[in-house]
Design an enzyme around this catalytic site. Structure first.
Site, short mmCIF file in Angstrom:
data_model
loop_
_atom_site.label_atom_id
_atom_site.label_comp_id
_atom_site.label_asym_id
_atom_site.label_seq_id
_atom_site.Cartn_x
_atom_site.Cartn_y
_atom_site.Cartn_z
N ASN A 7 0.57 -1.08 -0.29
CA ASN A 7 -0.10 -0.10 0.01
C ASN A 7 0.89 1.09 0.02
OD1 ASN A 7 -2.24 1.67 0.17
ND2 ASN A 7 -2.25 1.63 2.36
N TRP A 8 0.84 2.23 -0.68
CA TRP A 8 1.50 3.48 -0.75
C TRP A 8 1.46 4.20 -0.61
CZ3 TRP A 8 4.37 3.09 -6.85
CH2 TRP A 8 5.51 1.85 -7.00
N LYS A 9 0.02 4.00 -0.25
CA LYS A 9 -0.60 5.45 0.30
C LYS A 9 -0.47 6.32 -0.98
CE LYS A 9 0.58 3.55 4.30
NZ LYS A 9 0.28 3.39 5.89
N HIS A 87 -9.82 0.93 4.89
CA HIS A 87 -8.15 0.96 5.53
C HIS A 87 -8.34 2.83 6.65
CE1 HIS A 87 -4.32 2.74 5.74
NE2 HIS A 87 -3.88 1.17 5.44
N GLU A 89 -6.53 4.93 7.26
CA GLU A 89 -6.60 6.22 7.04
C GLU A 89 -7.65 6.74 6.81
OE1 GLU A 89 -2.89 5.27 5.39
OE2 GLU A 89 -2.00 5.57 6.80
N GLU A 157 -5.77 -4.68 10.66
CA GLU A 157 -4.42 -4.29 11.09
C GLU A 157 -4.87 -3.02 11.61
OE1 GLU A 157 -2.63 -3.05 6.43
OE2 GLU A 157 -4.50 -1.45 6.96
N GLY A 163 2.02 2.54 10.76
CA GLY A 163 2.70 3.50 10.70
C GLY A 163 4.03 3.35 11.55
N SER A 199 3.00 -2.09 10.43
CA SER A 199 4.36 -2.51 10.78
C SER A 199 4.95 -3.77 10.60
CB SER A 199 4.98 -1.50 11.96
OG SER A 199 4.64 -0.49 12.07
C1 PEP Z 1 -0.99 0.49 6.05
O1 PEP Z 1 -0.83 0.86 5.79
O2 PEP Z 1 -1.72 -0.73 5.71
C2 PEP Z 1 0.01 -0.21 6.86
C3 PEP Z 1 0.20 -1.53 7.23
O3 PEP Z 1 1.40 0.45 6.98
P1 PEP Z 1 3.27 -0.04 7.44
O4 PEP Z 1 2.84 -1.35 7.31
O5 PEP Z 1 3.68 1.02 7.50
O6 PEP Z 1 1.87 -0.17 9.18
#
Ligand code: PEP
Length: 235
Positions: A7-9, A87, A89, A157, A163, A199
């Site tokens: 997931n590049w966001k 997600h 976010e 998640e 993050g 993470s």
């Molecule tokens: C995500 O945004 O779905 C995610 C898991 O981010 P990260 O791996 O940076 O925690």
């Protein structure tokens, strides 16, 4: 097979995306099923790149007066086969509620896309021991009226792990993932893949993947570097 999704966001220009794909192509990627969720503006860089890819967001209506939005037919035209919904976010920074997320899940599946529904508890819910209540409610509401789970995946998640560098302990993730998989098996009478996100990195990924109910990862930060992401794909 293990599913590793990036997931590049809101990262990477088209130039960056091309350079990434060149570097990633040189890596040994193991035998994982790889999916890239990337910004709208680089989707067509992926069109002929030979990887499964999808959008990080979309509008559930096919067309209409929705300034700034992107529809599923527009994504399909670029070769997208997958979409993310729910997600954290989108939920917490952009105010998306379970009702909207459910409309997206129904629209995505209804239009033939593979949908990854993200669920997960916030830190205060985690600390209050409410993880399963929160996750179960997100599943119930997000999957309301979904009849066929053939193209469905779930990403668990924990919001406090996204993050932050604070990955869930493998046994803790396993406990939640097992409940999710059991709930899904009862609801749909079939196995639905459940990814872990939060993470995940090459150095903590092996222990997580060793858990029985972790089918793969949704990866944010560590997916931005082609070497790191390829290392996760090789685990
Ligand atoms: C995500 O945004 O779905 C995610 C898991 O981010 P990260 O791996 O940076 O925690």
């Amino acid at each position: 097979m293990t599913i590793i999704a990036a997931n590049w966001k809101m990262h990477k220009t088209r130039k960056d995306a091309r350079a990434y794909l060149e570097a990633f192509a040189r890596q040994d990627k193991g035998s994982a099923d790889i999916i890239f969720f990337v910004p709208y503006t680089v989707l067509d860089v992926f069109t002929d790149a030979g990887y499964t890819f999808g959008a990080e967001n979309f509008h559930p209506e096919e067309k209409g007066a929705f300034t700034g939005e992107i529809s599923l037919p527009m994504l399909r035209e670029l070769g997208c086969t997958h979409v993310l919904a729910g997600h954290s976010e989108r939920r917490h920074l952009f105010g998306e509620d379970d009702r909207l997320i459910n409309r997206k899940v129904l629209a995505g599946l209804g239009q033939g896309f593979h949908v990854v529904l993200c669920v997960g508890e916030q830190l205060k819910e985690h600390e209050a021991g409410k993880t399963w209540d929160v996750v179960r409610t997100q599943l119930e509401r997000g999957l309301d009226q979904v009849k066929d789970a053939d193209r469905l995946m779930i990403a668990y998640e924990p919001v406090w792990a996204i993050g932050t560098g604070r990955c869930s302990q493998p046994a803790d993730a396993e406990q939640v993932q097992k409940r999710i998989k059991t709930w899904l098996a009862e609801r749909f009478s079939k196995q639905v893949p459940v990814l872990y996100g939060g993470s995940a990195k090459p150095d903590n990924g092996k222990d997580l993947l060793a858990q029985e109910h972790v089918d793969g990862f949704l990866v944010g930060g560590a997916s931005l570097d082609p070497e790191q992401f390829a290392a996760l794909c090789r685990l």
